[in-house]
Write an enzyme that holds these catalytic residues in place. Structure first.
Site, mmCIF file in Angstrom:
data_model
loop_
_atom_site.group_PDB
_atom_site.id
_atom_site.type_symbol
_atom_site.label_atom_id
_atom_site.label_comp_id
_atom_site.label_asym_id
_atom_site.label_seq_id
_atom_site.Cartn_x
_atom_site.Cartn_y
_atom_site.Cartn_z
ATOM 1 N N VAL A 257 -32.608 -7.776 -0.916
ATOM 2 C CA VAL A 257 -32.619 -7.994 0.321
ATOM 3 C C VAL A 257 -34.063 -8.717 0.866
ATOM 4 C CG1 VAL A 257 -31.465 -5.711 1.067
ATOM 5 C CG2 VAL A 257 -33.995 -5.611 0.417
ATOM 6 N N SER B 14 -45.901 3.129 4.644
ATOM 7 C CA SER B 14 -46.586 3.758 3.829
ATOM 8 C C SER B 14 -48.150 4.091 4.544
ATOM 9 C CB SER B 14 -46.962 2.940 2.400
ATOM 10 O OG SER B 14 -48.241 3.435 1.648
ATOM 11 N N TYR C 42 -49.850 -4.971 -0.838
ATOM 12 C CA TYR C 42 -48.762 -3.628 -0.434
ATOM 13 C C TYR C 42 -49.324 -3.131 0.923
ATOM 14 C CZ TYR C 42 -46.275 0.711 -0.904
ATOM 15 O OH TYR C 42 -45.627 1.856 -0.574
ATOM 16 N N LYS D 70 -47.088 -3.400 4.428
ATOM 17 C CA LYS D 70 -46.773 -2.102 5.288
ATOM 18 C C LYS D 70 -47.294 -2.151 6.477
ATOM 19 C CE LYS D 70 -43.998 -0.141 2.015
ATOM 20 N NZ LYS D 70 -42.787 -0.084 2.184
ATOM 21 N N ILE E 175 -45.818 10.540 -3.158
ATOM 22 C CA ILE E 175 -44.558 11.093 -3.209
ATOM 23 C C ILE E 175 -44.270 11.325 -4.556
ATOM 24 C CG2 ILE E 175 -42.269 11.477 -2.342
ATOM 25 C CD1 ILE E 175 -44.261 11.685 -0.169
HETATM 26 P P1 NAD Z 1 -38.378 3.043 -6.506
HETATM 27 O O1 NAD Z 1 -38.982 1.808 -7.335
HETATM 28 O O2 NAD Z 1 -38.309 4.369 -7.183
HETATM 29 O O3 NAD Z 1 -36.960 2.759 -5.861
HETATM 30 C C1 NAD Z 1 -36.878 1.528 -4.903
HETATM 31 C C2 NAD Z 1 -35.346 1.226 -4.906
HETATM 32 O O4 NAD Z 1 -35.175 -0.081 -4.100
HETATM 33 C C3 NAD Z 1 -34.907 0.844 -6.354
HETATM 34 O O5 NAD Z 1 -33.337 1.285 -6.331
HETATM 35 C C4 NAD Z 1 -34.589 -0.580 -6.199
HETATM 36 O O6 NAD Z 1 -34.095 -1.140 -7.231
HETATM 37 C C5 NAD Z 1 -34.633 -1.143 -5.046
HETATM 38 N N1 NAD Z 1 -35.133 -2.263 -4.423
HETATM 39 C C6 NAD Z 1 -36.250 -2.810 -4.572
HETATM 40 N N2 NAD Z 1 -36.418 -4.286 -4.322
HETATM 41 C C7 NAD Z 1 -35.195 -4.420 -3.841
HETATM 42 C C8 NAD Z 1 -34.793 -5.427 -3.325
HETATM 43 N N3 NAD Z 1 -35.475 -6.542 -3.008
HETATM 44 N N4 NAD Z 1 -33.177 -5.511 -2.870
HETATM 45 C C9 NAD Z 1 -32.603 -4.447 -2.960
HETATM 46 N N5 NAD Z 1 -33.142 -3.449 -3.665
HETATM 47 C C10 NAD Z 1 -34.291 -3.166 -3.849
HETATM 48 O O7 NAD Z 1 -39.455 3.312 -5.112
HETATM 49 P P2 NAD Z 1 -39.605 4.521 -4.140
HETATM 50 O O8 NAD Z 1 -40.874 5.261 -4.786
HETATM 51 O O9 NAD Z 1 -38.312 5.309 -4.073
HETATM 52 O O10 NAD Z 1 -40.232 3.828 -2.721
HETATM 53 C C11 NAD Z 1 -39.109 3.572 -2.071
HETATM 54 C C12 NAD Z 1 -39.892 3.091 -0.676
HETATM 55 O O11 NAD Z 1 -41.088 4.064 -0.230
HETATM 56 C C13 NAD Z 1 -40.747 1.831 -0.927
HETATM 57 O O12 NAD Z 1 -40.571 1.192 0.339
HETATM 58 C C14 NAD Z 1 -42.135 2.266 -1.078
HETATM 59 O O13 NAD Z 1 -43.004 1.281 -0.555
HETATM 60 C C15 NAD Z 1 -42.097 3.667 -0.017
HETATM 61 N N6 NAD Z 1 -43.114 4.467 -0.377
HETATM 62 C C16 NAD Z 1 -43.112 5.186 -1.627
HETATM 63 C C17 NAD Z 1 -44.321 5.980 -1.917
HETATM 64 C C18 NAD Z 1 -44.098 6.867 -3.212
HETATM 65 O O14 NAD Z 1 -45.062 7.547 -3.477
HETATM 66 N N7 NAD Z 1 -43.154 6.945 -3.854
HETATM 67 C C19 NAD Z 1 -45.150 6.157 -1.157
HETATM 68 C C20 NAD Z 1 -45.123 5.383 0.199
HETATM 69 C C21 NAD Z 1 -44.256 4.766 0.254
#
Ligand code: NAD
Length: 250
Positions: free
Chosen positions: A60, A147, A159, A163, A192
């Protein structure tokens, strides 16, 4: 909007929070389409419930790939009611690493990579999907996973900036497109408990982080889903950033 019967497009739905959202929304009766760049994860999703979950391999952060994928989705008869911009990468790096002799300043490649994965992607996918919603004269909702780093998190220049950009786009689009019946909400999680969080941070750091959270624990993915469900179902909500962070203030 009712989740049951809604057509929902989720980016990055193959793992972590995105995968959790796909499963929960599916159980709540939605039809789902997923844009995910990891091919094996797409295959797994496609075998889950072929009638109601369809995954396309797509990076994406690649504008042309997004244009092709959204076109393909719409032509298949999947008229998007809700877009969830979830795909992203989490990256930590100091602005200047005083302990390093060679690469002291934040890598410019990493800056570009994070901005592209976390901010450009939201712009590329949302602009195409909103164009489609407007053409179909449908009421639509765009939920972007932001975030609490958007408030400025030490050690996360790229980051945090990306965000913060996502939050700014949410406010901007809510004003610009509200009159056309479209709603825009950001959901901003704190720490999370996901497999990627556990992989990125040691047990010691995780324990330290939890001590900074007023609720003294990491959030569960279910808490993010509850915020997403509220954003979909509450028809008077737009332009808001819903922080799901156990009270942690950065
Ligand atoms: P993750 O790495 O476990 O999963 C991310 C998913 O997105 C994966 O399946 C990956 O393959 C896919 N992905 C990444 N870049 C991509 C791209 N360019 N095109 C298509 N697919 C893509 O991450 P997560 O921890 O589940 O985080 C998901 C969202 O939540 C993110 O935007 C992250 O910034 C946000 N977030 C996460 C946390 C946390 O604590 N995990 C906290 C705040 C915000």
């Amino acid at each position: 909007m009712n989740i049951s019967g809604a057509n929902i497009l989720v980016t990055g739905g193959g793992r972590g929070i995105g995968q959790h959202l796909v499963n929960q929304l599916h159980q709540a009766g939605a039809r789902l389409c997923v844009l995910e760049y990891d091919a094996p994860l797409c295959e797994e999703l496609n075998q889950l419930a072929p009638d109601s979950i369809q995954a396309l391999q797509c990076d994406v952060s690649d504008a042309d790939a997004v244009d092709r994928a959204v076109q393909q989705i719409v032509e298949s008869g999947f008229y998007i009611d809700v877009l969830i911009n979830n795909a992203g990468i989490i990256h930590s790096e100091p602005l200047v690493n005083m302990l390093s002799r060679a690469e002291r300043v934040h890598s410019r490649d990493n800056w570009r990579k994070v901005m592209s994965a976390d901010l450009d992607s939201v712009f590329f996918v949302t602009s195409r999907v909103v164009d489609h919603m407007l053409a179909k004269r449908k009421k639509g909702i765009v939920i972007s996973i932001s975030s609490i780093a958007a408030n400025g998190n030490a050690g996360q220049s790229a980051y945090s900036a990306a965000k913060a950009g996502v939050n700014a786009l949410t406010h901007t689009w809510a004003k610009e497109l509200g009159p056309m019946g479209l709603r825009f909400i950001a959901v901003a999680p704190g720490f999370i408990d996901t497999p990627s969080t556990r992989a990125a941070l040691s047990e010691t750091i995780l324990l330290k982080l939890q001590q900074q959270v007023p609720l003294r624990r990491l959030g569960e993915m279910g808490a993010v889903f509850q915020a997403v469900r509220y954003a979909i179902e509450n028809d008077y909500l737009t332009g808001s950033v819903l922080e799901v962070d156990g009270g942690l203030v950065l």
